[in-house]
Motif scaffolding. Structure first.
Motif, PDB file in Angstrom:
ATOM      1  N   ARG A 144      -8.920   6.435   3.626  1.00 36.57           N
ATOM      2  CA  ARG A 144      -8.713   5.456   2.560  1.00 36.57           C
ATOM      3  C   ARG A 144      -7.979   4.235   3.113  1.00 36.57           C
ATOM      4  O   ARG A 144      -8.283   3.101   2.750  1.00 36.57           O
ATOM      5  CB  ARG A 144      -7.949   6.095   1.398  1.00 36.57           C
ATOM      6  CG  ARG A 144      -8.758   7.145   0.680  1.00 36.57           C
ATOM      7  CD  ARG A 144      -7.978   7.897  -0.380  1.00 36.57           C
ATOM      8  NE  ARG A 144      -8.744   9.052  -0.847  1.00 36.57           N
ATOM      9  CZ  ARG A 144      -8.363   9.895  -1.785  1.00 36.57           C
ATOM     10  NH1 ARG A 144      -7.192   9.733  -2.387  1.00 36.57           N
ATOM     11  NH2 ARG A 144      -9.120  10.912  -2.128  1.00 36.57           N
ATOM     12  N   GLY A 145      -7.007   4.496   3.983  1.00 36.70           N
ATOM     13  CA  GLY A 145      -6.292   3.386   4.615  1.00 36.70           C
ATOM     14  C   GLY A 145      -7.201   2.556   5.500  1.00 36.70           C
ATOM     15  O   GLY A 145      -7.133   1.319   5.504  1.00 36.70           O
ATOM     16  N   GLN A 160       0.795   5.038   0.789  1.00 32.73           N
ATOM     17  CA  GLN A 160      -0.049   5.940   1.560  1.00 32.73           C
ATOM     18  C   GLN A 160       0.176   7.396   1.161  1.00 32.73           C
ATOM     19  O   GLN A 160       1.237   7.765   0.650  1.00 32.73           O
ATOM     20  CB  GLN A 160       0.244   5.772   3.057  1.00 32.73           C
ATOM     21  CG  GLN A 160      -0.004   4.361   3.570  1.00 32.73           C
ATOM     22  CD  GLN A 160       0.528   4.160   4.972  1.00 32.73           C
ATOM     23  OE1 GLN A 160       1.601   4.659   5.320  1.00 32.73           O
ATOM     24  NE2 GLN A 160      -0.212   3.440   5.794  1.00 32.73           N
ATOM     25  N   ALA A 174       4.439   5.604   3.089  1.00 29.44           N
ATOM     26  CA  ALA A 174       3.986   6.902   2.596  1.00 29.44           C
ATOM     27  C   ALA A 174       4.755   7.326   1.348  1.00 29.44           C
ATOM     28  O   ALA A 174       5.971   7.151   1.267  1.00 29.44           O
ATOM     29  CB  ALA A 174       4.148   7.963   3.680  1.00 29.44           C
ATOM     30  N   GLN A 181      -3.043   5.164  -2.674  1.00 30.21           N
ATOM     31  CA  GLN A 181      -4.160   5.967  -2.169  1.00 30.21           C
ATOM     32  C   GLN A 181      -4.497   7.166  -3.045  1.00 30.21           C
ATOM     33  O   GLN A 181      -5.454   7.885  -2.748  1.00 30.21           O
ATOM     34  CB  GLN A 181      -3.873   6.422  -0.734  1.00 30.21           C
ATOM     35  CG  GLN A 181      -3.907   5.298   0.266  1.00 30.21           C
ATOM     36  CD  GLN A 181      -3.692   5.780   1.687  1.00 30.21           C
ATOM     37  OE1 GLN A 181      -3.454   6.962   1.938  1.00 30.21           O
ATOM     38  NE2 GLN A 181      -3.768   4.868   2.633  1.00 30.21           N
ATOM     39  N   THR A 234      -5.897  10.276   3.792  1.00 25.45           N
ATOM     40  CA  THR A 234      -4.931   9.201   4.025  1.00 25.45           C
ATOM     41  C   THR A 234      -5.469   8.230   5.066  1.00 25.45           C
ATOM     42  O   THR A 234      -5.457   7.004   4.869  1.00 25.45           O
ATOM     43  CB  THR A 234      -3.589   9.780   4.487  1.00 25.45           C
ATOM     44  OG1 THR A 234      -3.081  10.661   3.481  1.00 25.45           O
ATOM     45  CG2 THR A 234      -2.565   8.684   4.758  1.00 25.45           C
ATOM     46  N   ARG A 235      -5.943   8.769   6.174  1.00 25.23           N
ATOM     47  CA  ARG A 235      -6.472   7.927   7.243  1.00 25.23           C
ATOM     48  C   ARG A 235      -7.685   7.128   6.773  1.00 25.23           C
ATOM     49  O   ARG A 235      -7.784   5.920   7.018  1.00 25.23           O
ATOM     50  CB  ARG A 235      -6.861   8.784   8.452  1.00 25.23           C
ATOM     51  CG  ARG A 235      -5.711   9.490   9.138  1.00 25.23           C
ATOM     52  CD  ARG A 235      -6.129   9.974  10.513  1.00 25.23           C
ATOM     53  NE  ARG A 235      -7.258  10.901  10.460  1.00 25.23           N
ATOM     54  CZ  ARG A 235      -7.140  12.218  10.431  1.00 25.23           C
ATOM     55  NH1 ARG A 235      -5.940  12.771  10.405  1.00 25.23           N
ATOM     56  NH2 ARG A 235      -8.209  12.990  10.412  1.00 25.23           N
ATOM     57  N   HIS A 259      -7.913  -1.388   4.815  1.00 21.36           N
ATOM     58  CA  HIS A 259      -7.501  -2.414   5.779  1.00 21.36           C
ATOM     59  C   HIS A 259      -8.677  -3.163   6.385  1.00 21.36           C
ATOM     60  O   HIS A 259      -8.508  -4.308   6.835  1.00 21.36           O
ATOM     61  CB  HIS A 259      -6.621  -1.799   6.862  1.00 21.36           C
ATOM     62  CG  HIS A 259      -5.224  -1.532   6.408  1.00 21.36           C
ATOM     63  ND1 HIS A 259      -4.241  -2.502   6.398  1.00 21.36           N
ATOM     64  CD2 HIS A 259      -4.649  -0.414   5.894  1.00 21.36           C
ATOM     65  CE1 HIS A 259      -3.114  -1.994   5.919  1.00 21.36           C
ATOM     66  NE2 HIS A 259      -3.343  -0.724   5.607  1.00 21.36           N
ATOM     67  N   SER A 273       3.179  -1.076   4.055  1.00 24.12           N
ATOM     68  CA  SER A 273       2.430   0.171   3.845  1.00 24.12           C
ATOM     69  C   SER A 273       3.413   1.314   4.057  1.00 24.12           C
ATOM     70  O   SER A 273       3.976   1.440   5.144  1.00 24.12           O
ATOM     71  CB  SER A 273       1.267   0.294   4.833  1.00 24.12           C
ATOM     72  OG  SER A 273       0.287  -0.693   4.619  1.00 24.12           O
ATOM     73  N   GLU A 312       0.845  -1.190   0.000  1.00 24.82           N
ATOM     74  CA  GLU A 312       0.000   0.000   0.000  1.00 24.82           C
ATOM     75  C   GLU A 312       0.882   1.243   0.000  1.00 24.82           C
ATOM     76  O   GLU A 312       1.791   1.368   0.826  1.00 24.82           O
ATOM     77  CB  GLU A 312      -0.887  -0.015   1.247  1.00 24.82           C
ATOM     78  CG  GLU A 312      -1.736   1.234   1.429  1.00 24.82           C
ATOM     79  CD  GLU A 312      -2.411   1.284   2.792  1.00 24.82           C
ATOM     80  OE1 GLU A 312      -3.426   1.991   2.911  1.00 24.82           O
ATOM     81  OE2 GLU A 312      -1.908   0.633   3.746  1.00 24.82           O
TER      82      GLU A 312
END
Length: 305
Positions: free
Chosen positions: A177-178, A166, A196, A224, A174-175, A182, A194, A164
């Motif tokens: 979609r993650g 991020q 960034a 993302q 970000t939060r 998950h 995962s 993934e």
């Protein structure tokens, strides 16, 4: 002695006024029914990303249609610059603020400052952690993350190894979609990494190169946003591998890459529509109407088929 006392009092008055966040009297926000007398301040996180360019275009076009003046500022993905930008918009006497936060926590102070001045705030695509936001206009990022994971599970099978990419740390997108990804991937897939890449194409390429070295047996990628996905497919092509990649946004570049058989899929948003809906929400608030706290824009999964 009396003159000295008056001088000190005058100086204190100047200092007190100068330190206030209040805009000058000529720039006080205008409210009421006449939209042509109002202006909207739009603070965009970045104009380097085609998604946010389209979002801005949607805002400007809809505001023009409504007869509302728009002032646009670009934070260039810098939360400190965005803070200064929003302060400048307040000083210019905007009637409402449309904010696409670079960082959902960092922007909260400016949302609260606007609240204290009676300036309504609408957040777009990303929310603010604190402060009174009249409406949050965005796609359902949690649902979009789930859509991506479910599609990958169907494509590569249960337990497949995926990575993934991020977005920007601190951004609500970000939060969310993650989180959605998950909720499905942690039971249906094997998320081996995962990392960034800050919603950036070049960083997506560089991070993907490193991940391919660390996990040469990876079977699929979720990015993302589309910019990171497009960077990832370049890294994958350079490695000689054939690994499916799914992005998020539905940008023109991503749709072309899907048509050309390079990108597997994207969870497509409608950024111009989001911008239009944000202006409509601001208009309703300025006219004293009640609006929903959360205004969702529709999503769709786009593949070559």
């Amino acid at each position: 002695m009396k003159k000295l006392t008056l001088l000190i009092a005058a100086l204190l008055l100047v200092l007190t006024t100068g330190c206030s966040m209040q805009p000058p009297s000529w720039a006080k926000p205008k409210t009421g029914g006449d939209l042509t007398q109002m202006k909207i301040g739009l603070s965009i996180s970045t104009q380097d990303n085609p998604f946010f360019v389209s979002l801005k275009d949607g805002v400007v076009a809809e505001a023009k249609k409504q007869g509302i003046e728009t002032i646009v500022v670009d934070a260039q993905n810098d939360s400190a610059k965005q803070t200064n930008d929003v302060e400048d918009l307040i000083q210019k006497g905007v009637s409402a603020l449309l904010i696409n936060p670079t960082d959902s926590a960092a922007i909260s102070t400016e949302v609260e400052n606007a609240n204290n001045l009676g300036i309504p705030v609408i957040t777009i695509d990303r929310s603010a952690d604190k402060g009174d936001v009249k409406a949050f206009v965005a796609s359902d990022n949690v649902k979009g993350g789930k859509m991506a994971a479910e599609y990958l599970a169907q494509l590569v099978g249960k337990g497949a190894k995926v990575v993934e990419l991020q977005g920007v740390a601190g951004a609500s997108a970000t939060r969310e979609r993650g989180q959605g990804f998950h909720e499905v991937a942690d039971t249906e897939l094997n998320v081996v990494a995962s990392q960034a890449a800050d919603f950036d194409r070049t960083k997506g390429l560089n991070v993907m190169e490193n991940l391919l070295q660390a996990h040469p047996d990876v079977q699929a990628v979720f990015a993302q946003n589309d910019e990171m996905a497009l960077g990832a497919i370049e890294a994958i092509r350079s490695s000689g591998k054939d690994i499916p990649v799914i992005g998020f946004d539905g940008s023109d570049d991503a749709l072309k890459a899907i048509k050309d058989g390079k990108l597997t899929a994207t969870v497509a948003q409608q950024p111009e529509l989001i911008g239009q809906m944000a202006v409509q929400a601001a208009r309703d608030v300025l006219q004293g109407k009640t609006v929903e706290k959360s205004i969702p824009a529709p999503l769709k999964l786009v593949t070559k088929e």
